[in-house]
Design an enzyme around this catalytic site. Structure first.
Site, PDB file in Angstrom:
ATOM      1  N   THR A 171       0.592  -1.124  -0.188  1.00  0.00           N
ATOM      2  CA  THR A 171      -0.052  -0.021   0.080  1.00  0.00           C
ATOM      3  C   THR A 171       0.926   1.426  -0.043  1.00  0.00           C
ATOM      4  O   THR A 171       2.164   1.061   0.321  1.00  0.00           O
ATOM      5  CB  THR A 171      -0.889   0.109   1.167  1.00  0.00           C
ATOM      6  OG1 THR A 171      -0.103   0.236   2.305  1.00  0.00           O
ATOM      7  CG2 THR A 171      -1.710  -1.375   1.514  1.00  0.00           C
ATOM      8  N   ASP A 172       0.409   2.600  -0.422  1.00  0.00           N
ATOM      9  CA  ASP A 172       0.781   3.795   0.021  1.00  0.00           C
ATOM     10  C   ASP A 172       0.720   3.722   1.509  1.00  0.00           C
ATOM     11  O   ASP A 172      -0.020   3.103   2.046  1.00  0.00           O
ATOM     12  CB  ASP A 172       0.179   4.683  -0.771  1.00  0.00           C
ATOM     13  CG  ASP A 172       1.145   5.874  -0.926  1.00  0.00           C
ATOM     14  OD1 ASP A 172       2.165   6.227  -0.245  1.00  0.00           O
ATOM     15  OD2 ASP A 172       0.943   6.794  -1.786  1.00  0.00           O
ATOM     16  N   TRP A 173       1.663   4.842   1.777  1.00  0.00           N
ATOM     17  CA  TRP A 173       1.644   4.793   3.527  1.00  0.00           C
ATOM     18  C   TRP A 173       0.345   5.439   4.055  1.00  0.00           C
ATOM     19  O   TRP A 173      -0.106   6.280   3.889  1.00  0.00           O
ATOM     20  CB  TRP A 173       2.908   5.750   3.829  1.00  0.00           C
ATOM     21  CG  TRP A 173       4.206   5.348   4.054  1.00  0.00           C
ATOM     22  CD1 TRP A 173       5.112   5.399   4.926  1.00  0.00           C
ATOM     23  CD2 TRP A 173       4.921   4.297   3.020  1.00  0.00           C
ATOM     24  NE1 TRP A 173       6.151   4.370   4.761  1.00  0.00           N
ATOM     25  CE2 TRP A 173       5.902   3.782   3.467  1.00  0.00           C
ATOM     26  CE3 TRP A 173       4.431   3.748   1.951  1.00  0.00           C
ATOM     27  CZ2 TRP A 173       7.007   2.938   3.031  1.00  0.00           C
ATOM     28  CZ3 TRP A 173       5.129   2.723   1.326  1.00  0.00           C
ATOM     29  CH2 TRP A 173       6.428   2.264   1.760  1.00  0.00           C
ATOM     30  N   TRP A 174      -0.063   4.494   4.996  1.00  0.00           N
ATOM     31  CA  TRP A 174      -1.389   4.837   5.741  1.00  0.00           C
ATOM     32  C   TRP A 174      -2.508   4.762   4.908  1.00  0.00           C
ATOM     33  O   TRP A 174      -3.496   5.757   4.997  1.00  0.00           O
ATOM     34  CB  TRP A 174      -1.321   5.920   6.638  1.00  0.00           C
ATOM     35  CG  TRP A 174      -0.087   6.099   7.587  1.00  0.00           C
ATOM     36  CD1 TRP A 174       0.320   5.383   8.476  1.00  0.00           C
ATOM     37  CD2 TRP A 174       1.168   6.697   7.248  1.00  0.00           C
ATOM     38  NE1 TRP A 174       1.550   5.671   9.037  1.00  0.00           N
ATOM     39  CE2 TRP A 174       2.055   6.505   8.270  1.00  0.00           C
ATOM     40  CE3 TRP A 174       1.627   7.842   6.261  1.00  0.00           C
ATOM     41  CZ2 TRP A 174       3.295   7.059   8.180  1.00  0.00           C
ATOM     42  CZ3 TRP A 174       2.670   8.430   6.176  1.00  0.00           C
ATOM     43  CH2 TRP A 174       3.561   8.000   7.307  1.00  0.00           C
ATOM     44  N   MET A 213       1.447  -0.830   4.395  1.00  0.00           N
ATOM     45  CA  MET A 213       2.510   0.266   4.889  1.00  0.00           C
ATOM     46  C   MET A 213       1.707   1.728   5.484  1.00  0.00           C
ATOM     47  O   MET A 213       0.959   1.978   4.769  1.00  0.00           O
ATOM     48  CB  MET A 213       3.335   0.668   3.684  1.00  0.00           C
ATOM     49  CG  MET A 213       4.243  -0.375   3.149  1.00  0.00           C
ATOM     50  SD  MET A 213       5.515  -0.790   4.097  1.00  0.00           S
ATOM     51  CE  MET A 213       6.854  -1.725   3.033  1.00  0.00           C
TER      52      MET A 213
END
Length: 918
Positions: free
Chosen positions: A714-717, A746
């Site tokens: 994933t992209d962060w959060w 992530m």
């Protein structure tokens, strides 16, 4: 290599200068105002000559560099020109009172432009009498979470900038404008002012100033070509009417993005066409016939290029096709290939050859109108082929024998419906052809989803690997072929499987300081099984280390695409791969390969082009370069990240045809041609399903159709929702993420992968049935397979959780604070404090902090003891809430230690640090 961390690779910056110069695009050069001649007197206007931009903002531009260059100093370095000192001193004095505005240094805080110095007309008039030529430098930035806006100071010039160009062009006979921008901006003012030269230098990284200077003085002959169409008006872009929504973006323009639209429907709207760019020299072309191999279904053609001018230079040959309109409807032109010559000396010639598979020209039929639904087809009719210097400067290739015609529609590849929209809408297509050769815009209904996603997912759940009891197989045994990956995975408990699908960060103390995440062996048990801890760092224009460590910053993606030189880009990223290896980083979070759907997307600078073929070719070059040096790339953001505003909410409502032919094509090339091993999903949903939990995106197309064998993160959060029913999204829905075969979440907090079990739905999903153990095992196997190919698997694992002994100091020049029994030291506004350690021991550090900003903001402050960096506190926005963060251990002897703080990315305020004796 620990002693080499933060030491840039020798020769990397110098080579990036070459690349930055090759990506500069010369759009106007009347009366051969460029190159500047030796001894010419030049006045330079615009503050950006000093505050020269090296990259856009956000994670894609956050590289700590040893130095940077600007244009004025770089031009002086050449010792070729006489730069007007009076104008120079005026700017230097003004800048002392008007320093660069970084918006306070927080995430997405830097403004799009810098305040420009007002210049009196008298100053300009006097300068015109002293000088031969004038240069006006205009700068812009934008980036992650910060789109451009259709307003002055962003897409448009400010009144002061426009006034400056107007006054200078009225006073000087020869005026050159340099655009040091991350995206294309409005250039309609070129029609109103007497400007002789226009150069897009883009953002060229840390050597951008010197690279631009190299072009201006003729050390490098410009050879860059526009990777995007520049229209007269922002309103002319086909996506403009449906761009910028907070809830959804309807991709009504469908496959007609950029030049595909303009060349088909509205040629008059174009100011500078796709693929356009001037040179200081001239080239003559001699073409050969197009040939068709009926046995191999391949097309071949070539052209001989001769440098007939007065300067050495490179030429780019572009190949286009005009497909029969058929029943599907087609753009008037599509790029099918491009080749750049080597540097040709005056009078030299070379032959450029093309070999194109007929299958590469196929079109996706998402409606079944051709008789082949959900398939790639070649429609019946005549195919026209062109070579040229841009999409506008073309000549038709003569075919050997009869015109190239297919008598019947041909099936190329049968697929299955995937990612079709659920919302009904209309898309454009060519209607009646007009006398000027353009088509009227017609509309048709977009085919909506017919497939039963629940049945598809249920039917394709893998078989569970049976548990292997009381074994301690290691991953090295798997790599050696002694144990199967399935057997190794079968010994892992549910809890251990759940740890493996979580990444920790940002700025994990377990890996290279200041990097984006750690993933893999994030518990003692997993480490004992030989599962290493891998590191990934932000990119794509250089390594981001929020620890203060230095790296090399390279040109932005748009500039790289403008080179039209994949071999050059591959060579650049071989350096990047070496720097990753030297810094013990396994993956670069780049390249970004989303399509430039609209000029206002702030993150366009990370991406390459409006064209999917150019995007894919540059992506493959980037990936191959990094992998050739032993590291890995991560293509992002999969898919349709076309705007930053509401980027984690706005739904991309788009046809299956447009997805496959435009928005996914670069990713497909990265997988099939680049053998990429890392993909990052986007924040946004596509047709109602968030990218991070979109089954058809991550499994049906990526894994099943393309044969991808790497990891997806994933992209962060990021947030996810149900892969079947859609609905609400949340960061905790890791069960939905894993069902879609997005392998890695992530990120959780540092030290949180093992202790974060109750904060996501992985283990809960196993109990409720929203996730099976087999699906969880599948993602873990993807991760383990990658780790065995990552650099970390064959290097000595270094865990940076323990800093070691810090030299104490006896030279105390300020008040000493004895360490209290509870170990908590209160900090006042990041003021330094000297503490007395009374007991030699190893201490675990904890920091308390507050941080302003949005949820996705990323700010960091380093903690130093006696000038040794012992920890970095990374934070997101926390409003006024106080947060505690666990930090590495440090060994301290009895004595005195001065604790200081250094803002790496301002925005976090540390209020207390606790030393817990272990």
């Amino acid at each position: 290599m620990q002693d080499k961390i933060g030491v840039p690779i020798e020769g990397f910056a110098a080579f990036s200068r070459e690349v930055a110069a090759e990506g500069a695009v010369l759009l106007k050069n009347e009366q051969q105002v460029l190159p500047l001649k030796k001894g010419e007197k030049v006045a330079i206007f615009g503050r950006i000559q000093y505050d020269y931009y090296r990259s856009g903002t956000g994670s894609g531009g956050s590289v700590n560099v040893s130095y940077t260059t600007n244009l004025k100093d770089s031009l002086k370095e050449t010792q070729m020109l006489m730069i007007d000192e009076t104008v120079d001193h005026l700017y230097m004095d003004w800048l002392k009172a008007h320093p660069f505005d970084n918006g306070g240094g927080g995430w997405a805080a830097e403004p799009w432009f810098q305040q420009e110095m007002p210049v009196d007309k008298e100053v300009i008039d006097l300068a015109s009498k002293r000088n031969d030529k004038a240069i006006v430098v205009i700068g812009r930035t934008a980036g992650e979470d910060q789109d451009n806006l259709a307003e002055r100071g962003s897409y448009y010039l400010t009144e002061r900038e426009e006034g400056l160009i107007k006054q200078v062009s009225e006073s000087f006979r020869h005026v050159i404008v340099v655009l040091n921008t991350s995206n294309i901006i409005d250039t309609s003012w070129m029609m109103r002012f007497k400007v002789s030269g226009l150069l897009y230098s883009w953002h060229g990284g840390m050597e951008g100033g010197r690279a631009c200077s190299d072009v201006l003085v003729g050390k490098v002959t410009p050879s860059g070509k526009l990777p995007d169409t520049i229209a007269h008006r922002l309103e002319d872009y086909p996506s403009n009417a449906n761009y910028g929504g907070k809830a959804e973006n309807i991709y009504q323009e469908d496959i007609y993005v950029g030049y595909r639209y303009f060349e088909t429907f509205n040629k008059q709207a174009v100011q500078y066409p796709f693929g356009y760019g001037l040179s200081y020299t001239t080239f003559e072309w001699r073409d050969e016939l197009l040939r068709y191999d009926t046995n191999e279904d391949r097309l071949s053609f070539s052209v001989t290029v001769t440098n007939t001018g007065s300067y050495p230079g490179k030429e780019t040959v572009q190949a286009y096709v005009s497909l029969p309109q058929g029943q599907l409807g087609q753009p008037a032109r599509e790029l099918i290939g491009f080749k750049k010559t080597e540097l040709l000396e005056v009078g030299a010639e070379t032959t450029v050859s093309f070999d194109v598979s007929l299958a590469a020209l196929a079109t996706y039929d998402d409606s079944g109108v051709t008789g082949y639904k959900s398939s790639y087809v070649l429609e019946a009719g005549r195919y026209l082929f062109y070579l040229g210097r841009s999409v506008r400067e073309l000549y038709e290739l003569e075919v050997e024998g009869e015109p190239f015609t297919l008598k019947t529609t041909r099936l190329v590849a049968e697929q299955e419906e995937a990612l079709a929209p659920v919302k009904a809408f209309k898309r454009i297509k060519p209607g009646e052809r007009q006398a000027n050769g353009e088509y009227r815009i017609a509309y048709e209904d977009v085919p909506t989803r017919m497939v039963d996603l629940q049945s598809r997912i249920t039917a394709r759940i893998p078989a569970e690997i049976q548990k292997v009891e009381n074994q301690c197989y290691t991953l090295k045994q798997v790599a050696a072929g002694e144990v199967s990956l399935a057997t190794f995975t079968g010994q892992l408990t549910d809890e251990e499987l759940a740890i493996l699908v979580r990444g920790e960060g940002m700025v994990s103390p377990l890996v290279t300081p200041g990097t984006a995440s750690a993933f893999g062996g994030l518990s003692d048990r997993l480490v004992s099984l030989g599962i290493p801890v891998a590191s990934c760092a932000d990119g794509p224009s250089g390594i981001r280390m929020d620890s203060g460590h230095k790296a090399t910053q390279v040109p932005i993606g748009t500039l790289l695409a403008a080179t039209f030189n994949p071999e050059l880009v591959e060579a650049l990223y071989r350096f990047e791969g070496k720097e990753l290896r030297q810094n013990e980083i396994d993956m670069l979070l780049g390249p970004g390969i989303n399509i430039h759907r609209h000029p206002l997307n702030g993150r366009n600078f990370e991406y390459f082009s409006e064209d999917p073929l150019l995007t894919g070719v540059m992506a493959v070059s980037n990936i191959k370069g990094i992998m050739a040096s032993g590291a890995h790339a991560t293509v992002k953001h999969f898919a349709c990240n076309s705007q930053e505003a509401s980027r984690n909410k706005v739904d991309a409502v788009v046809s299956e045809r447009a997805l496959r032919q435009i928005y996914l094509k670069g990713f497909e090339m990265a997988v099939k041609n680049g053998q990429v091993k890392g993909i990052m999903t986007a924040y946004n949903p596509i047709n109602g399903h968030w990218s991070a939990s979109n089954y058809d995106l991550n499994t049906t197309i990526l894994r099943k159709e393309w044969g991808y064998r790497g990891i997806v993160m994933t992209d962060w959060w990021a947030v996810m929702n149900d892969p079947v029913f859609g609905g609400p999204a949340a960061a905790s829905y890791t069960d939905h993420m894993l069902r879609a075969q997005n392998d890695l979440y992530m990120v959780v907090n540092n030290y949180g992968a093992e202790t974060n079990q109750s904060n996501d739905q992985t283990l809960k999903g196993l109990k409720t049935g929203t996730l099976t153990r087999a699906e969880l095992q599948r993602s873990v196997q993807n991760i383990l397979s990658f780790l065995m190919e990552a650099p970390v698997f064959n290097r000595k694992q270094v865990f940076r959780d323990h800093v070691g002994f810090i030299p104490e100091t006896s030279a105390i020049e300020q008040e000493v604070t004895p360490l209290p029994e509870h170990g908590r030291v209160v900090i006042q506004s990041h003021a330094s404090v000297t503490i007395e350690i009374k007991k030699t021991a190893t201490y675990r550090l904890y920091a308390e902090y507050v941080s302003q900003g949005e949820d996705l903001s990323q700010v960091a402050t380093a903690i130093l003891l006696n000038d040794v960096n012992v920890a970095t506190v990374q934070a997101n926005g926390s409003t006024d809430a106080s947060i505690e963060q666990k930090l590495p251990k440090v060994s301290l002897a009895k004595g005195y230690y001065q604790m200081t703080f250094a803002d790496v990315k301002p925005g976090v305020s540390i209020t207390a640090v606790t030393f817990q004796a272990l």
